[in-house]
Design a protein around this motif. Structure first.
Motif, PDB file in Angstrom:
ATOM      1  N   GLU A   1      -6.742  -0.390  -0.523  1.00  0.00           N
ATOM      2  CA  GLU A   1      -7.436  -0.372   0.755  1.00  0.00           C
ATOM      3  C   GLU A   1      -8.128   0.977   0.966  1.00  0.00           C
ATOM      4  OE1 GLU A   1      -7.839  -2.921   2.563  1.00  0.00           O
ATOM      5  OE2 GLU A   1      -6.437  -4.268   1.568  1.00  0.00           O
ATOM      6  N   PRO A   2      -9.240   0.995   1.731  1.00  0.00           N
ATOM      7  CA  PRO A   2      -9.938   2.263   1.966  1.00  0.00           C
ATOM      8  C   PRO A   2      -9.032   3.373   2.490  1.00  0.00           C
ATOM      9  CG  PRO A   2     -11.294   0.445   2.702  1.00  0.00           C
ATOM     10  CD  PRO A   2      -9.972  -0.154   2.304  1.00  0.00           C
ATOM     11  N   ALA A   3      -8.127   3.047   3.405  1.00  0.00           N
ATOM     12  CA  ALA A   3      -7.223   4.068   3.944  1.00  0.00           C
ATOM     13  C   ALA A   3      -6.298   4.615   2.862  1.00  0.00           C
ATOM     14  CB  ALA A   3      -6.396   3.489   5.089  1.00  0.00           C
TER      15      ALA A   3
ATOM     16  N   ILE B   1      -6.028   8.543   1.637  1.00  0.00           N
ATOM     17  CA  ILE B   1      -4.784   9.314   1.547  1.00  0.00           C
ATOM     18  C   ILE B   1      -4.630   9.914   0.151  1.00  0.00           C
ATOM     19  CG2 ILE B   1      -2.255   9.104   1.519  1.00  0.00           C
ATOM     20  CD1 ILE B   1      -2.597   6.982   3.755  1.00  0.00           C
ATOM     21  N   LEU B   2      -4.874   9.100  -0.872  1.00  0.00           N
ATOM     22  CA  LEU B   2      -4.706   9.576  -2.243  1.00  0.00           C
ATOM     23  C   LEU B   2      -5.730  10.646  -2.615  1.00  0.00           C
ATOM     24  CD1 LEU B   2      -3.880   6.177  -3.988  1.00  0.00           C
ATOM     25  CD2 LEU B   2      -2.327   8.113  -3.638  1.00  0.00           C
ATOM     26  N   ALA B   3      -6.874  10.623  -1.956  1.00  0.00           N
ATOM     27  CA  ALA B   3      -7.911  11.625  -2.237  1.00  0.00           C
ATOM     28  C   ALA B   3      -7.473  13.030  -1.846  1.00  0.00           C
ATOM     29  CB  ALA B   3      -9.204  11.258  -1.511  1.00  0.00           C
ATOM     30  N   GLN B   4      -6.406  13.141  -1.069  1.00  0.00           N
ATOM     31  CA  GLN B   4      -5.912  14.466  -0.691  1.00  0.00           C
ATOM     32  C   GLN B   4      -5.114  15.112  -1.825  1.00  0.00           C
ATOM     33  OE1 GLN B   4      -7.336  15.049   2.249  1.00  0.00           O
ATOM     34  NE2 GLN B   4      -7.859  12.859   2.197  1.00  0.00           N
ATOM     35  N   HIS B   5      -4.705  14.319  -2.804  1.00  0.00           N
ATOM     36  CA  HIS B   5      -3.933  14.858  -3.927  1.00  0.00           C
ATOM     37  C   HIS B   5      -4.854  15.694  -4.813  1.00  0.00           C
ATOM     38  CE1 HIS B   5      -1.475  15.139  -7.548  1.00  0.00           C
ATOM     39  NE2 HIS B   5      -0.453  14.617  -6.889  1.00  0.00           N
TER      40      HIS B   5
ATOM     41  N   HIS C   1     -16.729   1.424   3.786  1.00  0.00           N
ATOM     42  CA  HIS C   1     -15.697   2.023   4.618  1.00  0.00           C
ATOM     43  C   HIS C   1     -15.036   3.177   3.871  1.00  0.00           C
ATOM     44  CE1 HIS C   1     -11.768   1.460   7.145  1.00  0.00           C
ATOM     45  NE2 HIS C   1     -12.489   2.497   7.547  1.00  0.00           N
ATOM     46  N   THR C   2     -14.781   2.971   2.561  1.00  0.00           N
ATOM     47  CA  THR C   2     -14.203   4.034   1.742  1.00  0.00           C
ATOM     48  C   THR C   2     -15.125   5.247   1.717  1.00  0.00           C
ATOM     49  OG1 THR C   2     -13.022   2.435   0.355  1.00  0.00           O
ATOM     50  CG2 THR C   2     -13.366   4.632  -0.559  1.00  0.00           C
TER      51      THR C   2
ATOM     52  N   GLN D   1       0.833  -1.207   0.000  1.00  0.00           N
ATOM     53  CA  GLN D   1       0.000   0.000   0.000  1.00  0.00           C
ATOM     54  C   GLN D   1       0.870   1.260   0.000  1.00  0.00           C
ATOM     55  OE1 GLN D   1      -3.609  -0.151  -0.199  1.00  0.00           O
ATOM     56  NE2 GLN D   1      -2.892  -2.190  -0.776  1.00  0.00           N
ATOM     57  N   VAL D   2       1.990   1.225   0.696  1.00  0.00           N
ATOM     58  CA  VAL D   2       2.906   2.372   0.695  1.00  0.00           C
ATOM     59  C   VAL D   2       3.432   2.625  -0.711  1.00  0.00           C
ATOM     60  CG1 VAL D   2       5.134   3.221   1.535  1.00  0.00           C
ATOM     61  CG2 VAL D   2       3.544   2.099   3.118  1.00  0.00           C
TER      62      VAL D   2
END
Length: 307
Positions: free
Chosen positions: A152-154, A158-162, A180-181, A120-121
């Protein structure tokens, strides 16, 4: 050529269009035009090319560029055009995105690069690096059955902040993760959340998702649009029989064969019987045989959907 103005979140039914072929590496431009007119005539809210249903991974780069060019010209800005740029090579994805931008596409869509099982990283770093270099907004594409990597939802959160990542298409079929997403993204109402599996679209739209990228909308665009609109109105009485029709389409046409591509074979076979494409798939995929097409013909007669 015109570019359709797209507002975010992008809502509605956006069919993942099949790629009409004359042979393994020749685009069927005549039927491409027929199919686009048929789909747009059903009232859809966008069009997605070069996805899984479009056989992206089996098409040459020259054919992909040709498809983008012809589709953009034929759509001519009537609906937003999304273009798949999934690839194992970052530079190839960027080049496809540039072609899409030149054609007037609204956004591009990328699944995880397959072959290596990224963490995921690593996925986060990849998508951020890709989005930094794209000329168009990017939708994430969660397709673990084919890429062997799940977003994964998390990770999506995180990517949605881009600033250049504006949505996600989730084709995992994992309803718990999808909800969850949605929950994690509840404070980002402009971030587009779309679902892939036809069977889940009505449910997730009722729960606040923005729509579906559904393969069956190649065949029955108006049915899927009517289902979506009933779900957005929360008109359960109207929705239930439409959902039943969609489930019938899925059970009849997606499960004839026993391969991972049976739904592509089923949709393309059915479209060939409707006169909207030839029953040709790009290698290594094979089309359904005459015996299987006979079953599809029977199912089309049984499915109570006007075309």
């Amino acid at each position: 050529m015109h570019t359709a103005s797209a507002s975010w979140p992008l809502r509605g039914i956006i069919p993942p269009m099949i790629t009409p072929l004359l042979d393994n590496d020749t685009l069927d431009v005549t039927n491409l035009e027929k199919l686009i007119e048929y789909i747009i005539g059903g009232g859809v809210h966008g069009l997605f090319i070069l996805g899984t249903t479009g056989e992206l991974s089996s098409l040459s780069y020259s054919l992909r560029r040709e498809l983008i060019h012809h589709t953009a010209n034929l759509v001519n800005g009537r609906v937003p055009l999304l273009v798949g740029i999934t690839d194992t090579a970052l530079s190839e994805s960027i080049q496809l995105a540039q072609t899409a931008a030149e054609g007037g596409a609204a956004a591009v869509v990328a699944a995880a690069p397959y072959y290596f099982n990224l963490s995921q990283v690593e996925l986060i770093a990849y998508y951020q690096h890709l989005a930094d270099q794209l000329p168009l907004p990017l939708l994430l594409y969660n397709m673990p059955s084919h890429t062997k990597i799940a977003l994964e939802p998390a990770t999506v959160h995180i990517l949605a902040q881009h600033p250049n990542i504006i949505g996600v298409k989730d084709s995992s079929g994992n309803g718990v993760n999808f909800q969850h997403t949605q929950h994690l993204l509840r404070h980002q109402p402009e971030f587009t959340v779309l679902v892939g599996p036809d069977e889940l679209t009505a449910e997730v739209v009722l729960l606040g998702a923005h729509g579906g990228i559904n393969g069956g909308a190649n065949l029955f665009p108006k049915l899927y649009v009517d289902m979506y609109e009933a779900a957005t109105r929360r008109d359960v009485a109207a929705l239930l029989p439409l959902q039943e029709q969609v489930l019938t389409v899925c059970s009849r046409l997606y499960r004839i064969g026993d391969t991972a591509a049976s739904y592509i074979q089923g949709v393309k076979g059915a479209l060939s019987l409707l006169g909207l494409c030839h029953n040709k798939l790009a290698w290594p995929l094979q089309p359904f045989s005459s015996k299987e097409l006979a079953s599809i013909q029977q199912y089309l007669a049984e499915i109570k959907v006007s075309v």
